[in-house]
Structures are given as C-alpha cells and as structure tokens.
Design an enzyme around this catalytic site. Structure first.
Site, short mmCIF file in Angstrom:
data_model
loop_
_atom_site.label_atom_id
_atom_site.label_comp_id
_atom_site.label_asym_id
_atom_site.label_seq_id
_atom_site.Cartn_x
_atom_site.Cartn_y
_atom_site.Cartn_z
N GLN A 246 10.98 1.34 1.02
CA GLN A 246 10.91 0.60 2.28
C GLN A 246 12.24 0.59 3.02
O GLN A 246 12.49 -0.27 3.85
CB GLN A 246 10.45 -0.84 2.01
CG GLN A 246 9.03 -0.91 1.49
CD GLN A 246 8.56 -2.34 1.33
OE1 GLN A 246 8.49 -3.10 2.29
NE2 GLN A 246 8.24 -2.73 0.10
N ARG B 183 1.42 -3.52 4.83
CA ARG B 183 1.35 -4.89 5.37
C ARG B 183 -0.08 -5.40 5.32
O ARG B 183 -0.33 -6.59 5.42
CB ARG B 183 1.81 -4.97 6.84
CG ARG B 183 3.23 -4.55 7.15
CD ARG B 183 4.22 -5.23 6.30
NE ARG B 183 4.57 -4.38 5.17
CZ ARG B 183 5.21 -4.81 4.10
NH1 ARG B 183 5.58 -6.06 4.00
NH2 ARG B 183 5.50 -4.00 3.10
N LYS C 55 8.16 -10.61 -4.34
CA LYS C 55 9.60 -10.66 -4.51
C LYS C 55 10.21 -11.96 -3.99
O LYS C 55 11.15 -12.48 -4.57
CB LYS C 55 10.27 -9.47 -3.86
CG LYS C 55 10.29 -9.53 -2.35
CD LYS C 55 10.86 -8.28 -1.75
CE LYS C 55 10.56 -8.22 -0.28
NZ LYS C 55 11.53 -8.92 0.54
N THR C 56 9.64 -12.47 -2.91
CA THR C 56 10.19 -13.72 -2.39
C THR C 56 9.97 -14.83 -3.42
O THR C 56 10.83 -15.69 -3.64
CB THR C 56 9.50 -14.12 -1.07
OG1 THR C 56 9.52 -12.98 -0.20
CG2 THR C 56 10.21 -15.26 -0.41
N ASP D 15 18.35 -10.07 -0.84
CA ASP D 15 17.00 -9.59 -0.56
C ASP D 15 17.11 -8.28 0.23
O ASP D 15 18.11 -8.05 0.89
CB ASP D 15 16.27 -10.66 0.28
CG ASP D 15 14.79 -10.39 0.36
OD1 ASP D 15 14.29 -9.53 -0.39
OD2 ASP D 15 14.11 -11.07 1.15
N GLU D 16 16.09 -7.46 0.22
CA GLU D 16 16.07 -6.21 0.99
C GLU D 16 17.32 -5.37 0.74
O GLU D 16 17.95 -4.85 1.67
CB GLU D 16 15.95 -6.51 2.50
CG GLU D 16 14.84 -7.45 2.89
CD GLU D 16 13.48 -6.78 2.94
OE1 GLU D 16 13.33 -5.65 2.41
OE2 GLU D 16 12.55 -7.40 3.49
#
Length: 768
Positions: A273, A629, A41-42, A227-228
DNA sequence: ATCCTGATTTTTTTT
DNA sequence: AAATCAGGAT
C-alpha cells in the site's frame, strides 16, 4: 498477577487473533507489524498503546504515536481513551508534521527562528519559488516553479540542504535548481517561515545539532509507534532513528552508522500500500526494517476482517504482478460474496449516470448513502459525478479537491493572522496588502519588499515607514500608511497583556477593520456571498478553538499551526448519510461496504504521467488500495471515450482490469451507440433514453444528463444564453450573466442589482 | 492601478 | 473545460 490493571488486560486481549495479540503484547525492542489491508492494524496499535500503559511500561506522556493524518490521530486518540477508560493527557498522538512543529516551537531559537514562525503550504512555497526564480533572472517558462520546487522538496526529504545539493549537480537544470534552492532557503529563513518539508528537515537538524535536545526527547518517549510506515520518507526515517536509536547498516555518507537508544520502535505498515513515492516516501524503509534492526520481532497480520474473499482474491491477483515486496496471503472468513462488477460505458457521462443510477438503486434497496464511496484517480474527475449527484438530489461529500483552507478568502484571512503573528512574513504581507483593493499594486509592493530586503528590515518595519521606501509614489505611501494603521490596531489586540483577544474575536476584527467583508458584500454576487459564508465558518472554527484554549499570544500561534497542518481528509464526516467521493489516495485507511472505482482506463488509471515516470507498480498498489477498501460490493467502471483537456480521447480498459481474474467478475458492456444517443445496457435493465436532441443551454456543453429531471409540462425547456434579457415574475427584469451545468442560470436583476442562481426549468422565466 | 481579453497551460496523487 | 497569465487598453 500483581498488576492492578489485570482485569483490564484480560479484556484488552480478548477478541484478538494470535498474531494481533503477539504484536500487542510485545515488550521492549523493535517490532515490525506487516499488516495487510483490513487486518485490524488500528486495533493493534490502539490496543498496544493501552497495553503499554496498563503494564506500566510507559506513562501516557512517554508514548509517541505517529499517524498519517490528523483525522487518524483523532480517531486513534478516541479509541485509546476508550480502552484506557480515561484521557490521554500528555500522549503525543499526531502526525509527523505536527510532532515536528511542536518540537520546533519549543526550540526554534536554536535554529534562528522565533517560535512564531509561519508554516507555508505548497501554494505559498510555490509563489516564493517563483519569486526566487524571477529574482535570479531565470526564465520561469523554461523551468517552472513546480518543477524546481519538486526538486527542492525531494532534496529536503533526503536531508540535503542547498550546499549538499549543489555538490551533486549534474545538469544545467540542476545547476539552476541549486541556485534557486539557495535563495529560497535564505528567503524562507529571513521570513521566519518554513515549508512542510522544513518541519521535518529542521527538526532532524535540530536533533542532530543539539545533543541535549535529542536526549530530552529520546528519553521522554520510551515507546514510539508509527502507522503507515511504508509511506515514510528518509527524513522521517532519520527522525525516528534519532529518537529511538539503532539504524541503517549502510548509512549515507556523513550519517552516523548507528545511534544509542532504547530502540522501542513499533512500526505498522504494508508495502503493498505504498502510494506516496512521488513525494519522497521510500518503501525501502519498511522492506529494510529487518536489516536495520536484525533483532526485530516481525508479526504478519494476514486475516482480513473487512472484505469478501472475492474482493481479496482480486486484490491478491493484481498485486502479484508487482515484483519484490513481502509475501502475504490475505484471507477472509466472510465468504465468497458477490462478484465484482466491471462495466464498460460509452463515455464519462454514461459512466457518471451509471454510477449514480446504481447508487440510487442501492439506496432504494435499503443501503445507506454513508455506506457508499466513489473513488477516482484525479480530483478533476469529481466534477461530473457531482453534477450528476446534484441532479438526482443525492447528498454527498467530496474529500480533497478545492479544500476549504485553500480557498482564496480563507487563505487571505489566515494570511492576516500570520502577518500579525510574524512580522517577517513577506508572503502573507504580499497576499493581503492589496486585498481588498487599496491601491497598492504590484510595483509598489515590489518596492516595499525590495526595500525591506536591502535594509535588512522585517516587512512590517519597512511598511511602517512608507516614506523611506525609495521610489514609492505618494498615493501608495498614503494607502500603505492607512493599511499599517489598521494592522497596528489589530496587533494591539493580541499584545494586550491584560486581555489578549481570543482567536475568533480577532478574526472578526480583522475581517471587519480591514474592510474585507465589506468589499465582498459590495460585489453583490452569489460567489461573494459564498465567500462571506466561508469566512463566517472560519470565524466559527476560531470560536471553537477558543472554547478549548485560554486566549493568549501562544494560542494564536497554535491556532495558525493547526490550520496550516490541516488536511481535507480531516473534515470527513461519518455520521451523516452522505455518499463519499474522493481520490484513491485519500481512500487509504478507509473502508466502505460499497465501492466504485471510476475511470479504470489506460492513461487515466494507470495515469499516463505515472507511466512516464516508471511508476507503474505504484499505480498498481494504488489500485490495490482502492479494491481493498470495499467490504462487500465492488464496481470497476471505464469509459470508451473521455474528454481530457477538452479533447476527445479514446479509452482502453485499464490493464489492471485484465489482471483481475475473469471468474471473479461479472462484465457488462454498453451496446454500441446508435445515432442520437446510447443507453441500452446489455442484460441490464433498460436505461432511460438520453435526451440529446433537446437543445438545452449554451456552450457549457454536453448537458445530456437531463434524464430523470422532471420538467413541468407547462414550462417549456428553453436555451438561455449569456447576455440574454429575461423577466422573472418576482424579481423583475434581469440579464443572464452565466449559464452553469445542471440547468442553472445566473441572473443579475436590474431592480436591486442582485445576482441570483436559478434553476432554469423551475423559474417561470420568460426570455426576450 | 485596474480591468479586460486572448493565449497558454494544466491534471496525478498530499502531509 | 477551466484556470492562470501576460499584455494591452482604460
């Protein structure tokens, strides 16, 4: 193609998969990117920003990109610059809080603040809340400041001011909160200060109240990226709505249904998340995005580039136990990989030794420490891991916990600067006026603060004229006058028109002239020396800041703001070879080849308190975050016994472990303990015997992690106790002032009064 | 005003 | 187990 950037564009889109490319090249209008863990996504965000610039859809200054942490913002800035091949001047790439603070600085006057307003962190806010509670005559035992502040914070996140809150009180507790809220707000405003929640709340208020301000930003930011997004709260939602237009189908009472605007909003997130519900984050923001923007383009990123299929399958299986949510099926092309290692250990000490032993083994086999991370549910769990790592001499870093900027000495130094910048800052005043000790105690401070309140003076003005403070003793008056003399001198440094002091110099002057460092040095203890070193580090931070900023009044404000919004996650270092320890919350957005999740027990993870609050699903998402992760190797450990609050507690394996399909795991339990020690691991290599029978040290306790420490045969292991007299070959006579875990003793030596930390097994110390 | 001691409370997570 | 806090002694 006419575009002069055609070549760049080509390059930009290379190596993206289909949905990624779709998200990057989406033109105008709302865009929802559902990005599963590790789906790049980044990459999508940074490439999209570059795409917008290359296709002339936006200038750098017309982009607002919001991230969750400063660190993420920096990283993203770096990557965007790399893609663009030039700087990102003018681009707003920062956290919500930083963006709001910046907007507020520009127009603070409209809301009755000066642009030097102070930002209070949680600890400051809590102290202020406590004072409000006491002022109102409410028993702070019955209703604790954190509880009340939590309510206030939740209200602010939902954009409810004190009056709105009062309207919907339904219990005596809420009634009390309403009273405190009102007073708290009044005090904050009088002090020209805002808490974290205010940054958002006030910005929203400003944008709603002043159409020209809203329009200015709405027009200047042609594209907004977030983001997020799953972790945004209502205030953040509204903030975005004010900037881009559009809006909720069923708005809360009093909200405008929909706002005009370009609606160029691209959000990236993953509902699985969402782990910040406790601080007001509302998953509905992402779940309802398509209702808010029926014409939104929706892109799902489901290919994971990070983890093995085993790890993903485990994550998928666990998260499937949550209801609702957006269906995703993460898949990986990286192959099955190794099984997940689940380990049951005897107690938390065995657990720590297992984790550290495993780290040692992995490093021996060629892994870099930087590839390894250990996650845990609560910060308190880091201590034992740290102790064990120190013993084995494995370099590590801890993210979170006692943060640098929360250390008392750092907060003191910053409070001095805050008071110099903002003469209304009562909280900072109270913090520093008697630190170092100047003989101005609680009662005196109370009188000065009270006087300022009743007379409507700033705390600075009130303190300037101690004689006018009713009931203030003469000794206190004198002390206060001296203090203010120093403060005046320091203030002169920043108001010097010709030559305003750089921040680093100012800090040094503060620490020297207030006698702060002097007082610390007079303590002549290890702790005090450590504090001085921390302060030196802070001065260094100031110097670095000065290197990039012209010294000026505004530079000081900017510096203070930067510090106030600094999170510990921002200090993470990737380059050095360090094992990384952090809470699961801090782990979001990161990845490591090898991951340990410790403390997978009922009550610990999921946390008992979360269960009380019915937040099981959020805990499960947190577990999901932890698991995803890991790139290739994942360890899940739990202990059968654990000491919590100093009490032994029996531990049961976390239900999340049961939710991981058994065929993906390799389970090993520790053999039942035999008398005098445990340690045999079935099927594994034999563990070193625990040397419990050695009576080392004092009450500091269960120092059973001595295995692995090579004790010179000549040095008998002895138990040092506090108060014991000792003789050191070099330092002479002394007395043990403290015994710390790790076989470290603190000795104050008679010779020079110095206090030193010594490793008891190496120091050739003879006790008497 | 400051220091000491014993009692009480805490640990969920953070911009 | 550690940290904070209140109350009392100095």
């Amino acid at each position: 193609m006419e575009n002069p950037h055609a070549e760049h564009l080509q390059e930009l889109l290379e190596g993206l998969n289909e949905p990624q490319r779709e998200a990057v090249t989406h033109g105008e209008g709302p865009l929802l990117i559902l990005a599963g863990a590790g789906s790049g996504k980044t990459r999508v965000l940074t490439h999209r920003i570059a795409f917008l610039v290359f296709t002339d859809q936006a200038q750098a200054g017309e982009i607002l990109a919001i991230t969750f942490t400063n660190k993420a913002a920096q990283e993203m800035r770096g990557r965007v610059e790399h893609l663009l091949g030039h700087g990102t001047r003018g681009m707003w790439l920062m956290t919500f809080h930083a963006a709001c603070a910046r907007m507020l600085r520009a127009d603070a006057e409209r809301l009755g603040y000066t642009r030097q307003f102070t930002i209070y962190d949680q600890a400051d806010a809590r102290r202020l809340t406590k004072r409000c509670i006491e002022d109102l005559g409410v028993d702070p035992k019955r209703y604790t400041p954190p509880a009340i502040l939590g309510q206030i914070s939740a209200a602010k996140n939902r954009l409810r001011d004190a009056a709105a809150y009062r309207q919907q009180v339904g219990s005596y507790f809420e009634q009390t909160v309403a009273d405190v809220y009102e007073r708290y707000e009044r005090d904050l405003h009088r002090m020209n200060a805002m808490d974290f929640d205010d940054l958002l709340f006030r910005t929203v208020t400003m944008l709603e109240l002043f159409e020209e301000v809203r329009e200015r930003y709405a027009q200047s930011f042609r594209h907004v990226l977030v983001d997020e997004y799953q972790d945004t709260n209502h205030a953040q939602y509204r903030f975005l709505q004010l900037l881009v237009g559009g809006g909720r189908k069923a708005p809360a009472k009093g909200e405008r249904t929909s706002l005009p605007g370009h609606r160029n909003l691209a959000v990236v997130g993953d509902d699985s998340q969402s782990i910040y519900g406790f601080r007001g984050a509302d998953v509905r923001n992402i779940l309802d995005f398509q209702e808010d923007f029926p014409d939104a383009r929706v892109v799902k990123l489901e290919q994971n580039y990070r983890s093995t299929q085993t790890i993903l399958s485990a994550a998928n299986a666990v998260i499937a136990n949550n209801r609702g949510g957006i269906a995703k099926r993460l898949w990986s092309a990286l192959g099955e990989g190794e099984p997940i290692k689940v380990r049951e250990l005897e107690d938390e000490y065995s657990e720590a030794r297992f984790v550290v032993g495993e780290i040692e083994r992995l490093v021996d086999e060629g892994a870099s420490r930087a590839e390894i991370a250990v996650f845990y549910r609560t910060n308190a769990m880091s201590r034992l891991l740290e102790d064990t790592l120190v013993r084995r001499e494995i370099a590590y870093q801890v993210i979170g916990g006692t943060k640098f900027y929360e250390r008392a000495e750092i907060k003191d130094a910053i409070a001095y600067l805050s008071l110099l910048a903002n003469p209304n800052d009562v909280v900072s005043f109270m913090r520093v006026v008697n630190s170092p000790r100047r003989g101005i105690g609680q009662t005196s401070v109370g009188k000065v603060v009270g006087h300022a309140g009743t007379m409507g003076l700033s705390i600075w003005e009130a303190a300037e004229r101690p004689a006018e403070v009713p009931g203030l003793g003469t000794a206190a008056q004198k002390a206060l006058a001296r203090f203010m003399d120093t403060m005046h001198e320091l203030r002169g440094r920043i108001e010097d028109q010709d030559q305003p002091s750089p921040v680093g110099d100012l800090l040094e002057a503060v620490l020297a002239q207030t006698g702060y460092v002097e007082a610390l040095e007079a303590e002549r203890t290890i702790e005090a020396q450590g504090r001085v070193e921390n302060l030196e580090q802070l001065v260094q931070v100031g110097n670095e800041f000065d290197a990039g900023n012209e010294p000026s009044r505004e530079a000081l404000d900017a510096f203070l703001q930067q510090i106030a919004l600094m999170a510990d996650a921002d200090s993470r270092r990737d380059e050095e070879s360090l094992v990384t320890l952090m809470t699961l919350h801090n782990a979001k957005g990161l990845e490591y080849p090898i991951v340990f999740v410790a403390g997978c027990e009922e009550g610990v993870f999921p946390h008992a308190r979360a269960l009380d609050e019915g937040a099981l699903e959020e805990e499960r998402r947190l577990f999901y975050v932890g698991v995803t992760r890991a790139m290739r190797s994942l360890y899940l450990t739990y202990a059968r016994r654990r000491t919590i609050f100093g009490a032994q507690t029996a531990g049961l394996a976390s239900r999340f472990l049961d939710e991981v399909p058994a065929e993906l795991t390799e389970f090993e339990e520790q053999a039942a303990p035999r008398w005098g020690g445990a340690g045999a691991v079935s099927g594994g290599r034999a563990r070193r015997r625990r040397e419990e029978d050695l009576d080392i040290d004092d009450g500091a306790g269960h120092d059973d992690a001595w295995d692995g420490v090579d004790v010179p045969a000549s040095a008998p292991i002895r138990a040092f106790r506090r108060g014991q007299d000792v003789t050191h070959p070099a330092f002479g006579e002394g007395v043990v002032t403290a015994v710390e875990p790790g076989g470290i003793i603190v000795v104050r030596f008679a010779e020079d009064g110095s206090e030193r930390k010594l490793m008891s097994e190496y120091a050739q110390m003879s006790g008497h």
